[in-house]
Design an enzyme around this catalytic site. Structure first.
Site, PDB file in Angstrom:
ATOM      1  N   THR A 202       0.845  -1.193   0.000  1.00 41.32           N
ATOM      2  CA  THR A 202       0.000   0.000   0.000  1.00 41.32           C
ATOM      3  C   THR A 202       0.879   1.241   0.000  1.00 41.32           C
ATOM      4  OG1 THR A 202      -1.733  -1.065   1.261  1.00 41.32           O
ATOM      5  CG2 THR A 202      -1.560   1.320   1.522  1.00 41.32           C
ATOM      6  N   ARG A 230     -13.650  -8.408  -0.029  1.00 40.02           N
ATOM      7  CA  ARG A 230     -12.806  -8.103   1.140  1.00 40.02           C
ATOM      8  C   ARG A 230     -12.356  -6.635   1.103  1.00 40.02           C
ATOM      9  NH1 ARG A 230      -7.291  -6.199   2.121  1.00 40.02           N
ATOM     10  NH2 ARG A 230      -6.601  -7.072   4.097  1.00 40.02           N
ATOM     11  N   VAL A 231     -12.492  -5.982   2.232  1.00 38.79           N
ATOM     12  CA  VAL A 231     -12.013  -4.609   2.383  1.00 38.79           C
ATOM     13  C   VAL A 231     -10.949  -4.631   3.480  1.00 38.79           C
ATOM     14  CG1 VAL A 231     -12.670  -2.308   3.193  1.00 38.79           C
ATOM     15  CG2 VAL A 231     -14.143  -3.534   1.575  1.00 38.79           C
ATOM     16  N   GLY A 232      -9.863  -3.937   3.257  1.00 40.72           N
ATOM     17  CA  GLY A 232      -8.774  -3.936   4.240  1.00 40.72           C
ATOM     18  C   GLY A 232      -8.816  -2.731   5.158  1.00 40.72           C
ATOM     19  N   ASP A 233      -7.672  -2.428   5.739  1.00 40.53           N
ATOM     20  CA  ASP A 233      -7.580  -1.328   6.698  1.00 40.53           C
ATOM     21  C   ASP A 233      -7.497   0.045   6.033  1.00 40.53           C
ATOM     22  OD1 ASP A 233      -5.043  -2.276   5.677  1.00 40.53           O
ATOM     23  OD2 ASP A 233      -4.083  -0.847   7.035  1.00 40.53           O
ATOM     24  N   THR A 253       0.653  -0.003   6.662  1.00 40.82           N
ATOM     25  CA  THR A 253       0.685  -0.923   5.530  1.00 40.82           C
ATOM     26  C   THR A 253       0.887  -2.323   6.096  1.00 40.82           C
ATOM     27  OG1 THR A 253       1.791  -1.502   3.451  1.00 40.82           O
ATOM     28  CG2 THR A 253       3.184  -0.584   5.174  1.00 40.82           C
ATOM     29  N   GLY A 254       0.544  -3.323   5.289  1.00 36.50           N
ATOM     30  CA  GLY A 254       0.694  -4.697   5.767  1.00 36.50           C
ATOM     31  C   GLY A 254      -0.656  -5.376   5.892  1.00 36.50           C
ATOM     32  N   GLY A 256      -3.915  -5.977   6.642  1.00 39.38           N
ATOM     33  CA  GLY A 256      -4.913  -5.035   7.124  1.00 39.38           C
ATOM     34  C   GLY A 256      -5.749  -5.526   8.285  1.00 39.38           C
TER      35      GLY A 256
HETATM   36  N1  ASP Z   1      -2.970  -2.937   4.140  1.00 37.80           N
HETATM   37  C1  ASP Z   1      -3.368  -3.470   2.862  1.00 37.80           C
HETATM   38  C2  ASP Z   1      -4.575  -4.334   3.024  1.00 37.80           C
HETATM   39  O1  ASP Z   1      -4.634  -5.103   3.967  1.00 37.80           O
HETATM   40  C3  ASP Z   1      -2.328  -4.296   2.200  1.00 37.80           C
HETATM   41  C4  ASP Z   1      -1.012  -3.654   1.975  1.00 37.80           C
HETATM   42  O2  ASP Z   1      -0.537  -2.831   2.737  1.00 37.80           O
HETATM   43  O3  ASP Z   1      -0.412  -3.993   0.960  1.00 37.80           O
HETATM   44  O4  ASP Z   1      -5.418  -4.272   2.181  1.00 37.80           O
END
Ligand code: ASP
Length: 341
Positions: A202, A230-233, A253-254, A256
């Site tokens: 991200t 799916r929805v992330g953070d 990032t990471g 979520g």
């Molecule tokens: N945080 C993002 C998610 O979980 C993924 C990412 O950082 O690449 O959608």
């Protein structure tokens, strides 16, 4: 495949994929000391003692380097942090070679590119879009949600309708490169999402402008081959990013799901409000994940933060998280410190 089985597969997968051998550091003995021993909280509300450094912009991962250049053009001319973070991440969104943000992002397991983004300004206004398809610049749609609607988040079809009604063009975001990768994955990965360190990219950006105002932006195609819907953070205010102009701002990032369960960006800002430096606040938010989510070792999370003085911090669970920082000293890539050494 039921969601729970899928999640177990996620965890197994990263353990298999992760080539690095992480040795857990045994830290503190009791839960009580875990909370209080590493940092002493200020008794008073935030006091700004540090030297002022502004403007400053920081952004996640390698792609943050070029995005920072765009942001810096605005910041160095005394422009608004909000414009800087929006325009900065737009560069990454439009990059068809980037597999994790906007155009060219890897699709979900059904082959759809679905995007999440959020933005927040110095006045505490916030806007976001989730599960948005066909639009190259979700960050700008998020900004319009913030500025033109009484709402904070629009999702899916409704977000698309809103974007089209406001002049955005409907485009195919699935590039040939991403499509080929998805096809390869379908053959070998047996319909399982891939979660590994390389997959978390991200772009999150936070900035303080010459006037001392803060803003942040966060935009992503999310987890590669995620379940459809799916929805992330990233579009969740307080999880993917957060700004309090009196205190500071943070982005994540990471994986979520871990950020959402601990509301990481909001937590970092609250730690700074209580007197921690941005670095200490990022470390403490990773520590919270460690305390609350036992399987944290299987995932990567990276946090960035900036405070009202323009001091910055960064921390992650695993080795490998880096970010770009642009201030008067120039633009540079920095490796973040991390928990699992
Ligand atoms: N945080 C993002 C998610 O979980 C993924 C990412 O950082 O690449 O959608």
């Amino acid at each position: 495949m039921p969601a729970e089985t899928l999640y177990k597969v996620f965890k197994f997968k990263i353990m298999k994929i992760n080539r690095r051998n992480f040795i857990a550091k045994s830290i503190l003995a009791t839960a009580g000391t875990l909370i209080s021993s590493k940092y002493t909280f200020a008794k008073e509300p935030l006091k700004l003692t540090g030297k002022k450094n502004k403007p400053v912009v920081i952004a996640t991962w390698d792609h943050g380097f070029d995005a920072n250049k765009v942001a810096w053009k605005i910041l160095s001319k005394k422009g608004r942090a909000l414009d800087a973070v929006e325009k900065g991440v737009m560069l990454t969104e439009a990059d068809a070679d980037n597999l994790t943000v906007g155009l060219g992002g890897l699709p979900d397991r059904d082959g759809y590119v679905t995007l999440d983004a959020s933005i927040m300004d110095e006045k505490g206004n916030a806007g976001s879009v989730s599960f948005l398809q066909h639009i190259v610049h979700p960050i700008s749609v998020a900004r319009l949600v913030m500025e033109k609607t009484p709402h904070v988040m629009l999702s899916g079809e409704g977000a698309l309708q809103f974007a089209l009604a406001n002049g955005f063009k409907k485009e195919n975001l699935l590039t040939e490169k991403a499509k080929q990768k998805w096809k390869e994955w379908k053959k070998e990965a047996k319909y399982e999402p891939v979660i590994n360190i390389e997959n978390h990219d991200t772009i999150g950006m936070v900035a303080i402008d010459a006037h001392g105002n803060l803003s942040s932006a966060c935009t992503t195609s999310g987890l590669a081959y995620k379940m459809h819907g799916r929805v992330g953070d990233s579009p969740i205010i307080g999880a993917g990013m957060y700004v309090d102009n009196e205190v500071g701002a943070a982005v994540a990032t990471g994986m979520g799901e871990l950020v959402m369960k601990t509301l990481g960006s909001f937590l970092i800002v609250e730690f700074m409000r209580n007197g921690l430096s941005p670095q200490q606040a990022c470390e403490k938010a990773i520590e919270r994940i460690k305390q609350k989510l036992p399987d944290y070792k299987n995932f990567q999370i990276g946090y960035l933060a900036i405070n009202k003085s323009g001091e910055t911090g960064a921390y992650s669970i695993q080795k490998g998280f880096n970010y770009a920082k642009y201030d008067k000293k120039g633009n540079r890539l920095i490796d973040a410190d991390y928990l699992l050494k």
